[in-house]
Write an enzyme that holds these catalytic residues in place. Sequence first.
Site, PDB file in Angstrom:
ATOM      1  N   GLU A 117       8.169  -5.194 -13.623  1.00  0.00           N
ATOM      2  CA  GLU A 117       8.482  -5.364 -15.045  1.00  0.00           C
ATOM      3  C   GLU A 117       8.636  -4.015 -15.744  1.00  0.00           C
ATOM      4  O   GLU A 117       9.521  -3.826 -16.567  1.00  0.00           O
ATOM      5  CB  GLU A 117       7.389  -6.205 -15.714  1.00  0.00           C
ATOM      6  CG  GLU A 117       7.390  -7.638 -15.204  1.00  0.00           C
ATOM      7  CD  GLU A 117       6.245  -8.435 -15.788  1.00  0.00           C
ATOM      8  OE1 GLU A 117       5.124  -8.327 -15.274  1.00  0.00           O
ATOM      9  OE2 GLU A 117       6.470  -9.150 -16.775  1.00  0.00           O
ATOM     10  N   GLU A 137       3.860 -13.703  -9.781  1.00  0.00           N
ATOM     11  CA  GLU A 137       2.791 -14.147 -10.680  1.00  0.00           C
ATOM     12  C   GLU A 137       2.450 -15.636 -10.556  1.00  0.00           C
ATOM     13  O   GLU A 137       1.298 -16.027 -10.718  1.00  0.00           O
ATOM     14  CB  GLU A 137       3.152 -13.843 -12.138  1.00  0.00           C
ATOM     15  CG  GLU A 137       2.943 -12.388 -12.546  1.00  0.00           C
ATOM     16  CD  GLU A 137       4.163 -11.523 -12.311  1.00  0.00           C
ATOM     17  OE1 GLU A 137       5.039 -11.932 -11.512  1.00  0.00           O
ATOM     18  OE2 GLU A 137       4.262 -10.439 -12.920  1.00  0.00           O
TER      19      GLU A 137
HETATM   20  C1  LIG Z   1       1.318  -8.853 -16.396  1.00  0.00           C
HETATM   21  C2  LIG Z   1       1.855  -9.035 -15.019  1.00  0.00           C
HETATM   22  O1  LIG Z   1       3.039  -9.806 -15.069  1.00  0.00           O
HETATM   23  C3  LIG Z   1       0.848  -9.722 -14.153  1.00  0.00           C
HETATM   24  C4  LIG Z   1       0.813  -9.148 -12.795  1.00  0.00           C
HETATM   25  O2  LIG Z   1       1.418  -8.172 -12.453  1.00  0.00           O
HETATM   26  S1  LIG Z   1      -0.193  -9.994 -11.721  1.00  0.00           S
HETATM   27  C5  LIG Z   1      -0.033  -9.119 -10.225  1.00  0.00           C
HETATM   28  C6  LIG Z   1       1.257  -9.389  -9.523  1.00  0.00           C
HETATM   29  N1  LIG Z   1       1.255  -8.726  -8.256  1.00  0.00           N
HETATM   30  C7  LIG Z   1       0.963  -9.363  -7.139  1.00  0.00           C
HETATM   31  O3  LIG Z   1       0.741 -10.556  -7.117  1.00  0.00           O
HETATM   32  C8  LIG Z   1       0.947  -8.521  -5.884  1.00  0.00           C
HETATM   33  C9  LIG Z   1      -0.323  -8.756  -5.125  1.00  0.00           C
HETATM   34  N2  LIG Z   1      -0.454  -7.899  -3.965  1.00  0.00           N
HETATM   35  C10 LIG Z   1       0.256  -8.104  -2.841  1.00  0.00           C
HETATM   36  O4  LIG Z   1       1.068  -8.990  -2.712  1.00  0.00           O
HETATM   37  C11 LIG Z   1      -0.047  -7.196  -1.684  1.00  0.00           C
HETATM   38  O5  LIG Z   1      -1.357  -6.697  -1.880  1.00  0.00           O
HETATM   39  C12 LIG Z   1       0.911  -6.005  -1.522  1.00  0.00           C
HETATM   40  C13 LIG Z   1       2.265  -6.536  -1.033  1.00  0.00           C
HETATM   41  C14 LIG Z   1       1.050  -5.251  -2.798  1.00  0.00           C
HETATM   42  C15 LIG Z   1       0.346  -5.047  -0.439  1.00  0.00           C
HETATM   43  O6  LIG Z   1       0.058  -5.771   0.744  1.00  0.00           O
HETATM   44  P1  LIG Z   1      -0.808  -5.093   1.913  1.00  0.00           P
HETATM   45  O7  LIG Z   1      -0.302  -3.749   2.166  1.00  0.00           O
HETATM   46  O8  LIG Z   1      -0.846  -6.086   3.025  1.00  0.00           O
HETATM   47  O9  LIG Z   1      -2.251  -4.875   1.318  1.00  0.00           O
HETATM   48  P2  LIG Z   1      -3.336  -5.959   0.856  1.00  0.00           P
HETATM   49  O10 LIG Z   1      -4.365  -6.075   1.910  1.00  0.00           O
HETATM   50  O11 LIG Z   1      -2.700  -7.202   0.343  1.00  0.00           O
HETATM   51  O12 LIG Z   1      -3.939  -5.208  -0.407  1.00  0.00           O
HETATM   52  C16 LIG Z   1      -4.649  -3.994  -0.261  1.00  0.00           C
HETATM   53  C17 LIG Z   1      -5.785  -4.001  -1.255  1.00  0.00           C
HETATM   54  O13 LIG Z   1      -5.235  -3.938  -2.560  1.00  0.00           O
HETATM   55  C18 LIG Z   1      -5.723  -5.001  -3.356  1.00  0.00           C
HETATM   56  N3  LIG Z   1      -4.638  -5.423  -4.254  1.00  0.00           N
HETATM   57  C19 LIG Z   1      -3.360  -5.718  -3.926  1.00  0.00           C
HETATM   58  N4  LIG Z   1      -2.643  -5.995  -5.029  1.00  0.00           N
HETATM   59  C20 LIG Z   1      -3.498  -5.876  -6.071  1.00  0.00           C
HETATM   60  C21 LIG Z   1      -3.351  -6.038  -7.475  1.00  0.00           C
HETATM   61  N5  LIG Z   1      -2.187  -6.342  -8.042  1.00  0.00           N
HETATM   62  N6  LIG Z   1      -4.456  -5.837  -8.228  1.00  0.00           N
HETATM   63  C22 LIG Z   1      -5.629  -5.495  -7.698  1.00  0.00           C
HETATM   64  N7  LIG Z   1      -5.824  -5.319  -6.371  1.00  0.00           N
HETATM   65  C23 LIG Z   1      -4.765  -5.501  -5.576  1.00  0.00           C
HETATM   66  C24 LIG Z   1      -6.102  -6.079  -2.357  1.00  0.00           C
HETATM   67  O14 LIG Z   1      -7.068  -6.942  -2.893  1.00  0.00           O
HETATM   68  C25 LIG Z   1      -6.637  -5.252  -1.212  1.00  0.00           C
HETATM   69  O15 LIG Z   1      -7.950  -4.878  -1.540  1.00  0.00           O
HETATM   70  P3  LIG Z   1      -9.039  -4.659  -0.382  1.00  0.00           P
HETATM   71  O16 LIG Z   1      -8.513  -3.565   0.478  1.00  0.00           O
HETATM   72  O17 LIG Z   1     -10.275  -4.322  -1.123  1.00  0.00           O
HETATM   73  O18 LIG Z   1      -9.130  -5.960   0.358  1.00  0.00           O
END
Ligand SMILES: C[C@H](O)CC(=O)SCCNC(=O)CCNC(=O)[C@H](O)C(C)(C)COP(=O)(O)OP(=O)(O)OC[C@H]1O[C@@H](n2cnc3c(N)ncnc32)[C@H](O)[C@@H]1OP(=O)(O)O
Length: 724
Positions: A117, A137
Amino acid sequence: MNSKGRTTIEVGAAGVAVITIINPPVNSLSLDVLSSLKERLEEALRRDDVKALVMTGYDGKFSGGFDISSFADLQQGKVAQPKPGYISLDMLTDTVEVSRKPLVAAIDGHALGGGLEIAMCCHARISTPNALFGLPELHLGIIPGFGGTQRLPRLVGLAKSLEMMLTAKLVKGEEALDLGLVDAIVSPDQLLDTARKWALDIWEHKRPWNIASLHRTDKMESLSEAKEILKLARAQALRIAPNLYHPLAYIDVVEEGIVSSPRAGLIKEYETFEVLIRSSTCKALVHIFFSHRGTMKVPGVTDLGLVPRHVKKVAILGGGFMGSGIATSLLLSTYSVILKEVNDKLLQAAIERIKENLQSCVNKGKLSQEKFEKSLSQLKGTLDYESFKDVDMVIEAVTEDLSLKHQIFMDLEKYCPPHCILASNTSTIDLNLIGEKTKSQDRIIGAHFFSPAHVMPLLEIVRTQKTSPQVIVDLLDVGKKIKKTPVVVRNCTGFAVNRMFFPCTQASLLLVEHGTDLYCIDRAFTKFGMAMGPFRLCDLVGISVARATEAQFVLSMPDRTYKSMLIPLMQEDKRLGEMTRKGFYLYDERRKAKPDPEIKKYIEKAREISGVSIDPKLAKLLDKDIVEMISFPLVNEACRLLAEGIAVKAADLDIASVMGMGFPPYRGGIIYWADTLGSTYICSKLDEWARMYGNFFKPCDYLAEKAARGFPLSGTTDPAKSRL
Ligand SMILES: C[C@H](O)CC(=O)SCCNC(=O)CCNC(=O)[C@H](O)C(C)(C)COP(=O)(O)OP(=O)(O)OC[C@H]1O[C@@H](n2cnc3c(N)ncnc32)[C@H](O)[C@@H]1OP(=O)(O)O
């Protein structure tokens, strides 16, 4: 208090300020990061020596989006934006997007959620070929809150943006370029220089100032087309997730931006975001998000500092449905696979099945023809153990016959190198028995895949008292590489998933014999959100498998099994489930299930043998009561798994229930859901049913103790009580 992440600013000689988001491991946007970002942006916009800006993420990752770990603080009102919609409107729209200094996003790694975003507010986006873009999301029970609902449709078109959002589909660099989401693709080593130059070029009018994403109209469909697309999207959302409100709320927000104005859309977006982030669905899905990642953390194993050994070559014994599915999974992740069968005919059939599995990945666009050929070239069939001398891991996937497994494990000990991991895909047999005739018990481990193994995401890793932590760490690593979610459990009949699910079939049989309609049970279950009802599932797995599993459990837990003859009677009549197109349902050639009135005959006979009469109360149960009478025994068994230390964390059972049993993720998994109802309520219900219908329902000590104190079931288990 330590701050959670920061940003840095570096102004080069040419007058381009590079702002870097730093919050490892994924550069999530914590409130600290956002507030630091705001300061840096203001500084850069103010400074006379800055002509243009580049925004990037530390260590090759743009941003994984808003910090999900801070959701709880927002939900509890512990932190808040200075005013409603501040980040989306004041900061991103009215400061960044309208700025008179060009801002270019330099994207490597991932730009997800809030990360994308922010990038969409920039005036251009440069990315690497492997960068990943998406707004996932909805998977968290929310909608984008930083303008994504308005800008994505305007950059890629409404239809594509809806597809990306509703399916949480991520797109890669090249596709993002085709869609118009990014402006250029360059290699990682050229990313920053190109972005700097691009920003400067805009400043010097060598490149056009693109119209702000929020006000673009060139990709948008006409109003009448847009309305039709939104109508279809609503129908799709209802079909995929009839119990969920937030996908529909998302479509409403997108519509507001189209029929009113993008600004009205932004306002509706943050208002809706504020409501959804506090919803029970969001809380449950965030629990699933972190529990999912938590399965890789096994106390006493993954905290020992062990490094996974490199597993390169894997041998599979048995190329049946399971063996060929496991082989497919490994080949897809570029492992070399040796497949052993007992004769040439079975070997060829197994290889053919693997080819079909891989081909179906090609047909679905998940595998290129080139990778298909490469994967297949990594597969070698064999009829003997000659080629086992340099394998790093073996997965035995033969029929559930203990004496056969004894012989196999003795052979494996003889032919495999001493470092080789010896895994069994057994779903029920005690691993101690499987390995009892070898001296290699420290490297024997369960690798329980779920059928079809190349599709189902769960891998149940079963350790015995003797399995070495190194072997567990190795298998966890393989599990992650083949894109499975591994859950480590201890050894017992049925392990965690099958043992937890068994009472569900049992309770369903008990209800049917007492007069509840079989098809109403399945309907109530699917309405609750399960992938399918217990009887439909029985047909899918096969009546013979269901009966064999039942026999194992009757032996190991005779005090809490309900003995019904319904399944044996059906087996006698060769109603074996979906494969014979006749089980609890009738199946057409497209495997569509239809209720069969004849099933009544079998129920009546089973009822007669059990000596059970119809209970008028059970014959008229509401959906909610059906779900509770069938699920609470499951909760009860899950509690036993925790009390016995079979599962180390309640959250692991939540993940196992979602990924292995089809429990709805938006209810947070079995124990999380139980805690939303309360241990006291569940225990009182089970007590009541135990008095009326027998010991099958009797609450276990763990549940009774938690209920007596009104404690949640998910509280940490006492390691001292673990039976290992
Ligand atoms: C206002 C906005 O519109 C609202 C938002 O943005 S909500 C958030 C939207 N983003 C997401 O849903 C993405 C979520 N994350 C992912 O899909 C995956 O973590 C990724 C593709 C970024 C990376 O994947 P990968 O490399 O396999 O690492 P992964 O094991 O998942 O994550 C590594 C660490 O980061 C953390 N993490 C990943 N994304 C995070 C996030 N957005 N916030 C906080 N922690 C996060 C995980 O919990 C994990 O923590 P840990 O090592 O303590 O277990």
